[in-house]
Write a protein that holds these residues in place. Sequence first.
Motif, PDB file in Angstrom:
ATOM      1  N   GLY A 126      -1.874  -5.568   0.101  1.00  0.00           N
ATOM      2  CA  GLY A 126      -1.342  -6.218  -1.094  1.00  0.00           C
ATOM      3  C   GLY A 126      -2.388  -6.378  -2.186  1.00  0.00           C
ATOM      4  O   GLY A 126      -2.103  -6.158  -3.371  1.00  0.00           O
ATOM      5  N   GLU A 127      -3.601  -6.743  -1.798  1.00  0.00           N
ATOM      6  CA  GLU A 127      -4.683  -6.899  -2.784  1.00  0.00           C
ATOM      7  C   GLU A 127      -5.016  -5.561  -3.438  1.00  0.00           C
ATOM      8  O   GLU A 127      -5.241  -5.491  -4.646  1.00  0.00           O
ATOM      9  CB  GLU A 127      -5.918  -7.498  -2.114  1.00  0.00           C
ATOM     10  CG  GLU A 127      -5.742  -8.960  -1.752  1.00  0.00           C
ATOM     11  CD  GLU A 127      -6.891  -9.523  -0.932  1.00  0.00           C
ATOM     12  OE1 GLU A 127      -7.802  -8.753  -0.544  1.00  0.00           O
ATOM     13  OE2 GLU A 127      -6.873 -10.735  -0.659  1.00  0.00           O
ATOM     14  N   LEU A 152      -2.973  -3.046  -3.808  1.00  0.00           N
ATOM     15  CA  LEU A 152      -1.866  -2.729  -4.720  1.00  0.00           C
ATOM     16  C   LEU A 152      -1.953  -3.548  -6.004  1.00  0.00           C
ATOM     17  O   LEU A 152      -1.712  -3.027  -7.093  1.00  0.00           O
ATOM     18  CB  LEU A 152      -0.523  -3.022  -4.044  1.00  0.00           C
ATOM     19  CG  LEU A 152      -0.056  -2.048  -2.983  1.00  0.00           C
ATOM     20  CD1 LEU A 152       1.194  -2.581  -2.316  1.00  0.00           C
ATOM     21  CD2 LEU A 152       0.194  -0.678  -3.580  1.00  0.00           C
ATOM     22  N   GLY A 153      -2.269  -4.827  -5.864  1.00  0.00           N
ATOM     23  CA  GLY A 153      -2.312  -5.719  -7.017  1.00  0.00           C
ATOM     24  C   GLY A 153      -3.311  -5.291  -8.075  1.00  0.00           C
ATOM     25  O   GLY A 153      -3.141  -5.586  -9.255  1.00  0.00           O
ATOM     26  N   ALA A 154      -4.350  -4.584  -7.644  1.00  0.00           N
ATOM     27  CA  ALA A 154      -5.361  -4.120  -8.591  1.00  0.00           C
ATOM     28  C   ALA A 154      -4.825  -3.038  -9.524  1.00  0.00           C
ATOM     29  O   ALA A 154      -5.349  -2.844 -10.621  1.00  0.00           O
ATOM     30  CB  ALA A 154      -6.580  -3.587  -7.837  1.00  0.00           C
ATOM     31  N   SER A 155      -3.756  -2.351  -9.089  1.00  0.00           N
ATOM     32  CA  SER A 155      -3.240  -1.277  -9.930  1.00  0.00           C
ATOM     33  C   SER A 155      -1.773  -1.439 -10.322  1.00  0.00           C
ATOM     34  O   SER A 155      -1.353  -0.898 -11.340  1.00  0.00           O
ATOM     35  CB  SER A 155      -3.431   0.080  -9.241  1.00  0.00           C
ATOM     36  OG  SER A 155      -2.816   0.068  -7.973  1.00  0.00           O
ATOM     37  N   SER A 156      -1.007  -2.175  -9.517  1.00  0.00           N
ATOM     38  CA  SER A 156       0.411  -2.343  -9.845  1.00  0.00           C
ATOM     39  C   SER A 156       0.933  -3.657  -9.263  1.00  0.00           C
ATOM     40  O   SER A 156       1.265  -3.722  -8.077  1.00  0.00           O
ATOM     41  CB  SER A 156       1.243  -1.178  -9.307  1.00  0.00           C
ATOM     42  OG  SER A 156       2.622  -1.439  -9.500  1.00  0.00           O
ATOM     43  N   GLN A 157       1.025  -4.659 -10.104  1.00  0.00           N
ATOM     44  CA  GLN A 157       1.546  -5.948  -9.641  1.00  0.00           C
ATOM     45  C   GLN A 157       3.018  -5.834  -9.234  1.00  0.00           C
ATOM     46  O   GLN A 157       3.467  -6.513  -8.324  1.00  0.00           O
ATOM     47  CB  GLN A 157       1.379  -7.013 -10.719  1.00  0.00           C
ATOM     48  CG  GLN A 157      -0.056  -7.434 -10.901  1.00  0.00           C
ATOM     49  CD  GLN A 157      -0.207  -8.515 -11.944  1.00  0.00           C
ATOM     50  OE1 GLN A 157       0.618  -8.657 -12.842  1.00  0.00           O
ATOM     51  NE2 GLN A 157      -1.276  -9.287 -11.838  1.00  0.00           N
ATOM     52  N   THR A 158       3.730  -4.973  -9.883  1.00  0.00           N
ATOM     53  CA  THR A 158       5.147  -4.786  -9.559  1.00  0.00           C
ATOM     54  C   THR A 158       5.304  -4.244  -8.143  1.00  0.00           C
ATOM     55  O   THR A 158       6.104  -4.746  -7.357  1.00  0.00           O
ATOM     56  CB  THR A 158       5.816  -3.836 -10.572  1.00  0.00           C
ATOM     57  OG1 THR A 158       5.632  -4.365 -11.886  1.00  0.00           O
ATOM     58  CG2 THR A 158       7.290  -3.678 -10.287  1.00  0.00           C
ATOM     59  N   GLU A 164       3.029  -4.405  -5.815  1.00  0.00           N
ATOM     60  CA  GLU A 164       2.488  -5.441  -4.917  1.00  0.00           C
ATOM     61  C   GLU A 164       3.571  -6.464  -4.563  1.00  0.00           C
ATOM     62  O   GLU A 164       3.758  -6.809  -3.391  1.00  0.00           O
ATOM     63  CB  GLU A 164       1.305  -6.155  -5.565  1.00  0.00           C
ATOM     64  CG  GLU A 164       0.772  -7.303  -4.725  1.00  0.00           C
ATOM     65  CD  GLU A 164      -0.169  -8.224  -5.485  1.00  0.00           C
ATOM     66  OE1 GLU A 164      -0.934  -8.940  -4.830  1.00  0.00           O
ATOM     67  OE2 GLU A 164      -0.119  -8.243  -6.738  1.00  0.00           O
ATOM     68  N   GLU A 165       4.281  -6.951  -5.556  1.00  0.00           N
ATOM     69  CA  GLU A 165       5.329  -7.950  -5.316  1.00  0.00           C
ATOM     70  C   GLU A 165       6.443  -7.389  -4.435  1.00  0.00           C
ATOM     71  O   GLU A 165       6.916  -8.058  -3.516  1.00  0.00           O
ATOM     72  CB  GLU A 165       5.897  -8.438  -6.646  1.00  0.00           C
ATOM     73  CG  GLU A 165       4.933  -9.283  -7.447  1.00  0.00           C
ATOM     74  CD  GLU A 165       5.427  -9.584  -8.852  1.00  0.00           C
ATOM     75  OE1 GLU A 165       6.617  -9.339  -9.145  1.00  0.00           O
ATOM     76  OE2 GLU A 165       4.616 -10.053  -9.664  1.00  0.00           O
TER      77      GLU A 165
END
Length: 81
Positions: free
Chosen positions: A33-34, A36-42, A44-45
């Motif tokens: 998740g971390e 993913l969050g660095a490149s796409s919060q969508t 990641e969620e």
Amino acid sequence: MSDTIITLASKLAEDTMKVMDETGDDRFFVEVGELLGASSQTLEEAFLTEIRVRLAERKARNFVIKRLSDHRAKTKAIEKQ
């Protein structure tokens, strides 16, 4: 959310759960998740939602199986008396 995001998140969650099962690392999804969050919060969620749903289903399924097993064991014990 787009179908692409849901599809990708679902497949990634499925693969992540397999890694977690094989390695015993039940927090591996946090690292994914971390990343993913660095490149796409969508994404990641969507991924974290897919993971939470799978973990919740697994927990509930284990509860149901245990309840049924306990019931069957109790029933067999009563029948033997």
